[in-house]
Design a protein around this motif. Structure first.
Motif, PDB file in Angstrom:
ATOM      1  N   PHE A 195      27.948   5.526  41.150  1.00 20.29           N
ATOM      2  CA  PHE A 195      28.714   5.152  39.974  1.00 20.29           C
ATOM      3  C   PHE A 195      29.007   6.440  39.197  1.00 20.29           C
ATOM      4  N   VAL A 230      39.076   0.057  30.834  1.00 21.22           N
ATOM      5  CA  VAL A 230      38.160  -1.067  31.037  1.00 21.22           C
ATOM      6  C   VAL A 230      38.549  -2.254  30.171  1.00 21.22           C
ATOM      7  N   ARG A 251      39.726  -4.980  32.897  1.00 23.03           N
ATOM      8  CA  ARG A 251      38.523  -5.540  33.516  1.00 23.03           C
ATOM      9  C   ARG A 251      38.185  -6.934  33.007  1.00 23.03           C
ATOM     10  N   GLU A 266      32.799  -7.696  34.598  1.00 25.75           N
ATOM     11  CA  GLU A 266      32.866  -6.267  34.921  1.00 25.75           C
ATOM     12  C   GLU A 266      32.573  -5.408  33.697  1.00 25.75           C
ATOM     13  N   ARG A 267      33.093  -5.811  32.541  1.00 23.87           N
ATOM     14  CA  ARG A 267      32.843  -5.053  31.305  1.00 23.87           C
ATOM     15  C   ARG A 267      31.357  -5.033  30.972  1.00 23.87           C
ATOM     16  N   ALA A 285      28.813  -5.517  33.012  1.00 23.62           N
ATOM     17  CA  ALA A 285      28.090  -4.739  34.022  1.00 23.62           C
ATOM     18  C   ALA A 285      28.195  -3.252  33.742  1.00 23.62           C
ATOM     19  N   ILE A 286      29.390  -2.783  33.404  1.00 27.61           N
ATOM     20  CA  ILE A 286      29.587  -1.363  33.095  1.00 27.61           C
ATOM     21  C   ILE A 286      28.795  -0.971  31.852  1.00 27.61           C
ATOM     22  N   ALA A 292      30.839  -4.135  25.005  1.00 24.67           N
ATOM     23  CA  ALA A 292      31.586  -4.608  26.173  1.00 24.67           C
ATOM     24  C   ALA A 292      32.951  -5.183  25.791  1.00 24.67           C
ATOM     25  N   LYS A 347      28.763  -5.691  40.657  1.00 21.35           N
ATOM     26  CA  LYS A 347      29.344  -6.547  39.633  1.00 21.35           C
ATOM     27  C   LYS A 347      30.393  -5.805  38.802  1.00 21.35           C
ATOM     28  N   SER A 348      30.171  -4.496  38.612  1.00 28.46           N
ATOM     29  CA  SER A 348      31.100  -3.704  37.816  1.00 28.46           C
ATOM     30  C   SER A 348      32.448  -3.535  38.514  1.00 28.46           C
ATOM     31  N   TYR A 373      33.634  -1.152  40.040  1.00 32.40           N
ATOM     32  CA  TYR A 373      34.244   0.120  39.607  1.00 32.40           C
ATOM     33  C   TYR A 373      34.369   1.049  40.802  1.00 32.40           C
TER      34      TYR A 373
END
Length: 236
Positions: free
Chosen positions: A7, A149, A153, A157-158, A160-161, A194, A232-233, A235
């Motif tokens: 990542f 994002v 996203r 995803e948000r 997770a990031i 997020a 999950k992200s 990315y």
């Protein structure tokens, strides 16, 4: 577990921790000659959007959220600053009012340096000016990532990031034991970071917990499966 190659965490963190390291001993002494320390409890405001800056802050310990507030009073956290980072210097450099607000996410010790001392050393030290310019350029990348994002996203995803980024912020607290860090953050702050509703954060955390990705103890979050969280992200 390191995120290297898994990542791109460097795209989410500022690099102002290295700025002061290029100062000579004399310049560092002059920069900090009139410094003062300020202990902030969780939630204490450090500066507000629109205020006139009188200096810069160095985070000696703790964490600080930088955020903007909309007309309805809702916060959007745009960055979480960690130990060693500088905050408040953008407004000083631009000779403008603060473009955002800052508040302590937890009990934090800050060092305040008057803007006159900061500007004097900036004008005197070419390596310091160069390193600060490099840090500012990298911050543009971080902000561009954040905008992307929020625009593109999903809520999953948000979140997770946001959790991956927070894990990096908190991991040094457990560096000796090698254990996964406990993310001590309110659900409201996590939602504001997020960019999703607090009730969605609560629901998604329950989903992540059911999938074995994380565990919770009160408000603390423990990441159990960073590999699945990265998936999950979504990315790339």
């Amino acid at each position: 577990m390191s995120l290297s190659g898994r990542f791109p965490i460097d795209r989410w963190n500022f690099t102002t921790q290295s700025v002061l390291s290029v100062l000579s001993e004399a310049d560092h002494l002059d920069l900090t000659m009139h410094q003062s320390e300020q202990l902030c409890n969780k939630g204490d405001i450090i500066f507000r959007e629109g205020a006139v800056p009188s200096g810069i802050f160095i985070i000696k310990s703790g964490k600080v959220k930088k955020y903007k507030t909309d007309k309805g009073g809702r916060e959007q956290i745009i960055y979480v600053a960690n130990q060693g980072e500088l905050i408040g210097y953008h407004a000083v450099l631009a000779e403008e009012r603060y473009p955002d607000s800052a508040a302590a996410l937890e009990t934090s010790l800050l060092c305040f340096i008057p803007k006159e001392d900061f500007v004097e050393i900036l004008q005197r030290s070419a390596p310091f000016a160069h390193r600060l310019l490099k840090a500012l350029s990298h911050e543009f990348t971080v902000m561009a990532n954040s905008i992307s994002v929020f625009a593109q996203r999903t809520a999953t995803e948000r979140l997770a990031i946001a959790l991956i980024v927070l894990r990096e912020k908190y991991k040094d607290m457990n560096a000796i034991s090698g254990q996964e860090p406990a993310l001590d953050i309110s659900r409201a702050d996590l939602a504001n970071m997020a960019g999703i509703a607090e009730e969605n954060v609560i629901r998604l955390l329950k989903d992540f917990k059911a999938e074995g990705i994380l565990q919770t103890t009160g408000r603390k979050i423990h990441i159990s499966d960073i590999t699945s969280l990265i998936k999950k992200s979504n990315y790339h």
